[in-house]
Write an enzyme that holds these catalytic residues in place. Structure first.
Site, mmCIF file in Angstrom:
data_model
loop_
_atom_site.group_PDB
_atom_site.id
_atom_site.type_symbol
_atom_site.label_atom_id
_atom_site.label_comp_id
_atom_site.label_asym_id
_atom_site.label_seq_id
_atom_site.Cartn_x
_atom_site.Cartn_y
_atom_site.Cartn_z
ATOM 1 N N SER A 51 0.827 -1.203 0.000
ATOM 2 C CA SER A 51 0.000 0.000 0.000
ATOM 3 C C SER A 51 0.861 1.252 0.000
ATOM 4 C CB SER A 51 -0.958 -0.017 1.200
ATOM 5 O OG SER A 51 -1.844 1.062 1.147
ATOM 6 N N ASP A 85 -4.274 5.727 -2.977
ATOM 7 C CA ASP A 85 -3.035 5.157 -2.476
ATOM 8 C C ASP A 85 -2.616 4.012 -3.399
ATOM 9 O OD1 ASP A 85 -4.915 3.264 -1.788
ATOM 10 O OD2 ASP A 85 -4.403 3.185 0.341
ATOM 11 N N ASP A 124 -2.597 0.669 -3.488
ATOM 12 C CA ASP A 124 -3.466 -0.454 -3.842
ATOM 13 C C ASP A 124 -4.918 -0.025 -3.968
ATOM 14 O OD1 ASP A 124 -3.716 -0.015 -1.093
ATOM 15 O OD2 ASP A 124 -4.117 -2.116 -0.646
ATOM 16 N N ASP A 142 -7.381 0.992 -2.222
ATOM 17 C CA ASP A 142 -8.544 0.690 -1.378
ATOM 18 C C ASP A 142 -9.021 1.941 -0.650
ATOM 19 O OD1 ASP A 142 -6.414 0.871 0.377
ATOM 20 O OD2 ASP A 142 -6.863 -0.979 1.450
#
Length: 486
Positions: free
Chosen positions: A99, A274, A276, A278
């Protein structure tokens, strides 16, 4: 002899490369995951970090050797793993991602069937124990065999297709590729009524992370359906070297490129993700960053408008604005401990339609109670069109009614002592004491929440007031002085 593995955290896996996390550890995790869950089918994916692909391959080797049939969705965000796990009806899913952590870190996020999260006491500790107990010589032999008989086309990988040759691997498990992208896009667009959309210009900043590929797929389908949205793309191409810095818009220093692009292109609003994706972060037409707290209120209201009986889950750091919006709209506000595992568990228990955290994590019942960085901006875009209001105008009144400090972190030598100082000073005069997560105290027209970090000597402070910015700022300064008085 057992191997000590130190990259397991309370809710996921994160560690420094080579010292805490490498291909051997990844193989162990894959094998242990399949064994502990008795998983016969697992979906895997990885973010754009240069180390994510070899870690995913080693993870895959462990899964296959333990008897699992692996579906690889290639370069993907965490929410794509959540979606694919439920969509494909498999026994579990693993995303290799760090992340927003530094470049020398990587990690994994794990879910069970139905995309149910795995935390320490719901399987993660058991997976760790199994991973540590595997025979070292056997692990090294199997990993070497896999490395010799697997190959990857790096250019193809960054286009979302990891061409891995696994025909010579053990016959205990199998390997296939399936991006699930078309089904994912259809599901994302099911959250909005596309007939509501009027022309929009939106700045999108993927931060050279995994969001760009998913956004392109959404854009193509929106064009196919003749929806008039123009995207201005910033740092769009995936690049595991992160030439523009690790994508983490929660940090103020990482917001300028998005804000400047919004102003330069006269966009309706901006979005940044960000690594990844999510989490998504929103900017108004003036390039002003909007705290995730106020987006929670907007999304809660949007769901309640569609169903007045909706239950809304929120975290206890700042919540007066959310409670006020939900109660006035006729919904039911429900407080939960901070953190994705707690939010998802409470949402399942209450059958809540939506849950939101001030940290820009937004959870949706119809998305397996998981968090998504794509659904929120689609809903906000629909709101802007339907209400014919700017994003700034929709949040301005709420910010004035319930001004907030935002989360302020203090790194200390002794976090426990700081918490004790604040408790001793403020708790005796509090009108409401809330220990849902950390220390929450209310004093009529202002309140604060103070939480210790689980992983470092850091105290996290949030302060809010009712319509009094000066009071909020005064109390924030006062509390910070007490916290940092070491």
């Amino acid at each position: 002899m057992t191997k000590s593995i130190t990259c397991f955290k309370a809710y996921d896996i994160r560690g420094e490369l080579n010292s805490q996390l490498d291909e051997e550890v990844a193989y162990r995790i894959g094998y242990a995951f399949a064994e502990e869950l008795n998983a016969k089918s697992v979906v895997v994916g990885s973010d754009v970090r240069l180390t994510s692909t070899p870690l995913k391959l080693a993870l895959t080797a462990g899964l296959i050797d333990a008897g699992a049939n692996v579906t690889d969705i290639g370069m993907a965000g965490t929410e794509e793993i959540y979606f694919a796990t439920k969509h494909l009806g498999v026994d579990g899913g693993i995303e290799v991602t760090a992340s927003h952590n530094p470049i020398n870190y990587n990690g994994m996020k794990l879910v069970k069937a139905g995309s149910v999260p795995i935390s320490g006491d719901t399987g993660l500790d058991a997976i760790k124990s199994r991973a540590e107990s595997l025979d070292e010589n056997s692990v090294n032999d199997r990993l070497a065999f896999f490395t010799d008989n697997a190959s990857i086309d790096a250019d193809a990988f960054f286009k979302g297709k990891a061409h891995i040759q696994v025909s010579k691997l053990a016959e205990t498990g199998s390997y296939v590729e399936d991006s699930c992208m078309d089904a994912y896009v259809d599901h994302m667009l099911s959250y909005v009524d596309l007939s509501n959309f009027t022309p929009l210009k939106i700045v999108v900043n993927a931060g050279n992370g995994a969001a760009g590929k998913a956004l392109d797929a959404l854009e193509a389908e929106l064009e196919n359906r003749q929806i008039p949205i123009t995207f201005i793309k910033v740092h769009h191409q995936p690049d595991g070297t992160f030439p523009n810095g690790i994508p983490n818009p929660l940090l103020p220093e990482n917001r300028a490129d998005t804000a400047n692009a919004v102003i330069e292109h006269n966009a309706d609003f901006g979005i940044a993700w960000d690594g990844d994706f999510d989490r998504c972060f929103l900017f108004d037409a003036d390039g002003q960053f909007i705290e995730g707290y106020y987006i929670v209120g907007l999304l809660a209201a949007a769901f309640i408008e569609k169903d007045q009986d909706s239950k809304i889950i929120y975290d206890p750091r700042v919540y007066w604005n959310t409670e006020d919006i939900v109660a006035n709209a006729g919904g039911t506000p429900i407080k939960s401990k901070t953190g994705h595992a707690f939010i998802k568990e409470r949402m399942r228990k209450e059958d809540a339609v939506y849950g939101g955290e001030m940290s820009a994590h937004h959870y949706f019942r119809d998305f397996a109670y998981c968090d998504s960085g794509m659904i929120p901006w689609l809903l906000i875009a629909e709101l802007v069109c339907v209400k014919q209001q700017t994003l700034a105008s929709m949040v301005k009144q709420r910010i004035e009614a319930f001004p907030s400090s935002g989360e302020i972190n203090s790194k200390l030598n002794d976090a426990d002592a700081a918490l004790a100082r604040v408790t001793e000073t403020y708790k005796p005069n509090a009108e409401v004491i809330d220990t849902t997560d950390g220390l929450g105290l209310e004093f009529g027209n202002w309140r604060f929440n103070l939480r210790k970090s689980n992983t470092e000597p850091v105290i996290r402070l949030n302060v809010e007031s009712k319509g009094d910015i000066a009071l909020m700022e005064e109390k924030t300064a006062e509390l910070l002085a007490a916290i940092r008085a070491e």
